[in-house]
Design an enzyme around this catalytic site. Structure first.
Site, PDB file in Angstrom:
ATOM      1  N   SER A 399     -35.838 -18.498 -58.134  1.00 27.02           N
ATOM      2  CA  SER A 399     -34.534 -17.617 -58.354  1.00 27.02           C
ATOM      3  C   SER A 399     -33.974 -16.603 -57.042  1.00 27.02           C
ATOM      4  O   SER A 399     -34.333 -16.228 -56.112  1.00 27.02           O
ATOM      5  CB  SER A 399     -34.926 -16.135 -59.984  1.00 27.02           C
ATOM      6  OG  SER A 399     -33.964 -15.102 -59.657  1.00 27.02           O
ATOM      7  N   ASP A 400     -31.818 -17.276 -57.535  1.00 30.55           N
ATOM      8  CA  ASP A 400     -31.966 -16.240 -56.454  1.00 30.55           C
ATOM      9  C   ASP A 400     -32.142 -14.639 -57.004  1.00 30.55           C
ATOM     10  O   ASP A 400     -31.928 -14.433 -57.268  1.00 30.55           O
ATOM     11  CB  ASP A 400     -29.875 -16.299 -57.489  1.00 30.55           C
ATOM     12  CG  ASP A 400     -29.391 -17.546 -56.229  1.00 30.55           C
ATOM     13  OD1 ASP A 400     -30.320 -17.909 -55.832  1.00 30.55           O
ATOM     14  OD2 ASP A 400     -28.316 -17.806 -56.277  1.00 30.55           O
ATOM     15  N   LYS A 401     -31.464 -14.052 -55.169  1.00 31.22           N
ATOM     16  CA  LYS A 401     -31.830 -13.104 -55.468  1.00 31.22           C
ATOM     17  C   LYS A 401     -31.156 -12.271 -55.519  1.00 31.22           C
ATOM     18  O   LYS A 401     -31.241 -11.241 -56.830  1.00 31.22           O
ATOM     19  CB  LYS A 401     -32.527 -12.301 -54.079  1.00 31.22           C
ATOM     20  CG  LYS A 401     -33.054 -10.359 -54.228  1.00 31.22           C
ATOM     21  CD  LYS A 401     -33.188 -10.335 -52.483  1.00 31.22           C
ATOM     22  CE  LYS A 401     -31.929 -10.510 -51.563  1.00 31.22           C
ATOM     23  NZ  LYS A 401     -31.061  -9.235 -52.000  1.00 31.22           N
ATOM     24  N   THR A 641     -31.953 -21.519 -60.202  1.00 31.97           N
ATOM     25  CA  THR A 641     -31.099 -20.827 -60.537  1.00 31.97           C
ATOM     26  C   THR A 641     -30.260 -20.556 -59.342  1.00 31.97           C
ATOM     27  O   THR A 641     -29.997 -20.753 -58.016  1.00 31.97           O
ATOM     28  CB  THR A 641     -31.657 -18.843 -61.026  1.00 31.97           C
ATOM     29  OG1 THR A 641     -31.747 -18.874 -59.596  1.00 31.97           O
ATOM     30  CG2 THR A 641     -32.053 -19.146 -62.178  1.00 31.97           C
TER      31      THR A 641
END
Length: 899
Positions: A399-401, A641
């Site tokens: 997941s992107d932060k 993502t």
């Protein structure tokens, strides 16, 4: 051997087909077979027949009509003269007239006449068998059989046509939400319109991450000095902006992996992706007149199926072969016994039709379409139906932060300043290197903290936008007093390297960056080009992006579902650790710069390190792709993502690429699922929903196998052993008709998603279905013994009795197949319950009052219901033992080898 012109065209068209066959249905350019490269095939085909062409784009031109090739050779000014427009764009009225003249900027999908589509349901192996049974009934003058079998034929066609039509409408409606937008100049103002409304003569704005909406020439030469941003007097002129040039990714058209440089006057083509830079362009060809549109004319629409769909269809093929084998045995025995040939063939055809899963394609399409609509309610738009299965099997989510785990709402803190630099000075320099209309979170945060009155005396003559490789913006600024200077902002480690002696300040800056990171702040370096033609580092602006309120609980929820969440961010390692700690992800984070050369396969040690990591910091685009690749090689189903153009390769590589809310066009095109609302919770909700869809498909597979075995084994054994046809042809037809009508509702069933990623367990499905399929004939022969030997009923009454038994017990099998535990462990959906009860009420009334069969009466009908319910309860307990034998509960393995 001499190759004809026609052969050349068809060879090239065949090569192109593999690249573009999914475009119409999925809107994506992809190759379904990872072992072949359609782009390479295309190049080889063209090379073989056009050896004089010395560039890929030139070779593509050979596929285009003469008129389109002529437009490409004209200059911008000549194009404007030919199309009667200027670089100021079109008026709304002119654009409307041109839309009517040239048509929408889209590739026309092949439409099928509804009547022909409906008639297609009467053509194929299964319809042929039903039609043959109808014809044999007419020849034998068995008019009740004729009428009922004809109703079955029409019912299958009507239900299949309607449900597929509804499924197609549902997917079309979902895709409409993802319509790509284009920024064009209309009536002297920049407006955003759907891509399909772009027309020749339009002036468009191309930015980082945009998909080029149509074939266009880049503006710049003789473009005039009017402001490119009419609503921003500080903005650069178009001619100044054009000096930036751009880089475009034309791999979708040419197969070239490296971006191509394009300067003013050059052509860019529909479907290309802007990888770097920003510029205006003049549209000269749209829709089917574009490069991509002309090539697409050579190909036809293709249908792709997911791994799960193929598995279920394989089950269908298995059942067909089983049915044909047993029915052939019945025919041979009947002919040996001297039974009438006509009646034997009619019965065999009807039995085959009843045993074959006629409704399987319809159930598949309905279940997937209903699932896509349910995911849309969760704000997750499916661009490829096969992604539902893939999402259900995801066990690692990268997941992107920013924006996904955090709020993407940056605020500034007190800056770190170099000697002699004031806070106002660093804020002004950062603000001049920002642009409000880009809607960038960092730019908005900087501009919000800088007094706008202080920037009014400056004009930006040149702006270099942010790109994921350079990791900084740069502006050339003119002051009202005639002075000129440059400012830049970006990653501190990048900005430091601009100064003449970076080593002198690196330690001080790193201390400040680490101190900010320990408090969860991101750092933004700012520098200014001084009068001595040297960059001067001004300081560091701290930016804080707080975690989303529900992010931590969502991550815990994902872990409970067997999904490991790994954070992927371009931030420094210290910031990543602070954010990871707040989210409860763990502290085992890896600096992606330690990967080395990502073009080579890493050893087992680094692969295990990536597998065990809680997250990755300082990630570049190639790192994301490498992370996904390593995890897949180690047997994981990976979800990734992303939102930027730099995420597109990783999104395509992942088993399930997810474009988050606000993603660029390029990211959306590469992703299988597009989220319409921010945050990680919507992804977890989508995973839950996809697992429910998988469970519905699993339930259908078990039911269909069990029911086919029940009917085939009972009929075959009764005929071979007792020389007795327990059902008439009409009974079999009515049994199949009511079965197919009820089973469609399983697409709406209430199911419980599993706490582990789903995988296709053929051993379990076939094992449990076989057990249920064998219990059915045992129960049926028990009732046959009671009716024949105990109560000595005549054969016509026994046939009606067996019809009602197979109908009631068969539909009850749905409630056995839909749960792994006891049948009462999960309540069925009202629509499924109503469908089953409704069809069995009809079946009971038919048997009681003797429609096309001997009347049975309410007494015997009640006895059959009681007998069927008793065996249903026994079967439910045996089912539990079957699950323990074929799929015992064990520690979950994440590896895809279990699939």
């Amino acid at each position: 051997m001499r190759v004809s012109s026609t052969d050349k065209k068809w060879t090239i068209a065949n090569s192109v087909r593999h690249l573009l066959c999914n475009w119409f249905r999925t809107g994506r350019l992809e190759n379904g077979n990872s072992n072949t490269n359609p782009l390479a095939e295309l190049r080889q085909s063209i090379d073989a027949y056009y050896p004089t062409a010395n560039s890929i784009m030139l070779k593509h031109e050979l596929l285009l009509p003469e008129g389109i090739r002529e437009l490409q050779t004209l200059s911008v000014s000549e194009l404007q003269t030919k199309l009667a427009t200027t670089d100021a764009g079109l008026s709304t009225a002119d654009a409307k007239a041109r839309l009517a003249q040239y048509g929408p900027n889209e590739l026309p999908e092949e439409s099928v006449n509804p009547l022909l589509k409906f008639l297609s349901y009467f053509w194929g192996p299964i319809p042929w068998m039903i039609e043959a049974a109808v014809a044999l009934s007419a020849v034998a003058q068995h008019w009740p059989d004729f009428a009922i079998i004809l109703v079955l034929l029409l019912a299958n066609a009507i239900v299949g046509f309607w449900e597929e039509h509804q499924a197609g409408n549902a997917i079309a409606a979902l895709k409409a939400k993802l319509a790509i937008k284009a920024r064009v100049m209309r009536d002297g103002k920049w407006v955003t319109i759907p891509v399909r409304e772009v027309v020749p003569g339009d002036v468009i704005r191309l930015r980082l991450g945009d998909i080029v909406p149509a074939d266009a020439k880049l503006l710049g030469e003789n473009a005039g000095e009017h402001t490119a941003y009419p609503d921003d007097p500080r903005g650069p002129s178009r001619a100044t902006l054009a000096k930036n040039a751009i880089q475009v990714d034309q791999s979708a058209l040419t197969g070239e992996s490296l971006p191509a440089d394009r300067k003013p006057g050059d052509a860019v083509y529909s479907g290309s992706i802007v990888r770097q830079g920003e510029i205006d362009a003049f549209v000269y060809a749209t829709g089917t007149d574009s490069y991509f549109g002309q090539t697409a004319r050579l190909v036809q629409q293709a249908h792709t199926t997911s791994h799960f769909q193929r598995a279920v269809l394989n089950i269908g093929n298995y059942l067909i072969m089983l049915a044909v084998g047993l029915v052939s045995l019945i025919i041979m025995v009947a002919l040996f016994r001297g039974d009438p040939m006509l009646q034997t063939l009619q019965f065999a055809l009807v039995l085959t039709v009843a045993a074959i899963p006629v409704a399987m394609p319809t159930v598949l399409s309905v279940t997937m379409a209903v699932g896509a609509r349910l995911l849309a309610k969760k704000e997750a738009i499916v661009t490829r139906l096969a992604a539902i299965e893939e999402l259900a099997g995801v066990d690692i989510l990268c997941s992107d932060k920013t924006g996904t785990l955090t709020q993407n709402k940056l605020t500034l803190g007190d800056p770190f300043l170099m000697d002699g630099v004031s806070k106002d000075e660093i804020l002004l320099a950062a603000a001049l290197a920002s642009r409000a209309e880009n809607l960038d979170a960092i730019d908005e945060a900087v501009l919000a903290w800088c007094d706008s009155s202080k920037t009014r005396s400056y004009r930006v003559s040149h702006f270099q936008p942010f790109d994921p490789v350079q990791k900084r913006t740069e502006a050339t600024v003119h002051a009202d007093d005639g002075g000129e200077f440059k400012t830049t902002k970006g990653a501190p480690q990048i900005i430091i390297e601009l100064v003449d002696n970076p080593g002198a300040i690196r330690d001080r800056v790193n201390v400040a960056v680490n101190e900010f990171a320990s408090r969860g702040f991101r750092s933004l370096g700012v520098a200014q080009y001084d009068d001595h033609n040297q960059w001067r580092f001004l300081g560091v602006l701290p930016l804080f992006d707080p975690p989303r309120e529900q992010a931590k609980s969502t991550i815990e929820n994902a872990r409970e579902m067997g999904v490991s969440v790994k954070m992927v961010t371009g931030d420094a390692l210290a910031i990543a650790r602070e954010t990871s700690a707040k989210l409860g992800l763990g502290n085992n984070l890896i600096d992606a710069t330690s990967f080395g050369d990502t073009k080579h396969h890493e050893g087992a040690a680094l692969g295990e390190l990536i597998e065990r990591a809680d997250g990755f910091a300082q990630v570049f685009p190639e790192h994301k792709f490498h992370i996904v690749d390593v995890l897949q090689q180690r047997g994981h189903i990976v979800g990734m993502t992303g939102d930027g153009v730099n995420d597109a390769p990783a999104l395509k590589k992942a088993d399930c690429g997810i474009a988050v809310s606000g993603a660029t066009d390029a990211a959306r095109a590469a992703a299988s699922i597009v989220l319409m609302t921010p945050g990680l919770s919507v992804i977890v909700d989508a995973i839950k929903e996809s697992r429910k869809i998988f469970q519905r498909m699993n339930s259908y597979a078990i039911y269909r196998i069990a029911e086919t075995l029940r009917v085939l084994l009972f009929m075959t054994l009764a005929i071979l052993v007792f020389n007795f046809y327990p059902l008439t042809a009409v009974m079999i037809v009515m049994l199949a008709l009511l079965n197919d009508g009820a089973i469609l509702s399983i697409a709406y069933d209430n199911v419980r998603y599993k706490k582990q990623p789903e995988s296709w367990n053929m051993r379990m499905v076939l094992g449990v279905a076989t057990v249920l399929g064998v219990i059915g004939p045992i129960a049926a022969f028990g009732l046959f013994y009671i009716a024949d030997r105990v109560y000595q009923l005549d054969r016509p009454h026994i046939q009606t009795l067996m019809y009602l038994m197979l109908s009631v017990a068969g539909h009850m099998t749905i409630f056995l197949a839909r749960t792994r535990g006891p049948f009462w462990s999960s309540a069925p959906a009202p629509i499924l319950l109503a469908a089953v009860v409704g069809t069995q009420v009809i079946a009971t009334l038919i048997a009681v009052y003797g429609l096309f069969m001997t009347p049975l009466g309410w007494g015997w009908a009640s006895f059959v219901w009681g007998y069927a319910i008793a065996w249903f309860l026994v079967s439910d307990r045996i089912k539990l033992l079957a699950y323990q034998a074929f799929d015992p509960v064990k520690v979950f393995s994440r590896r895809r080898q279990s699939m």
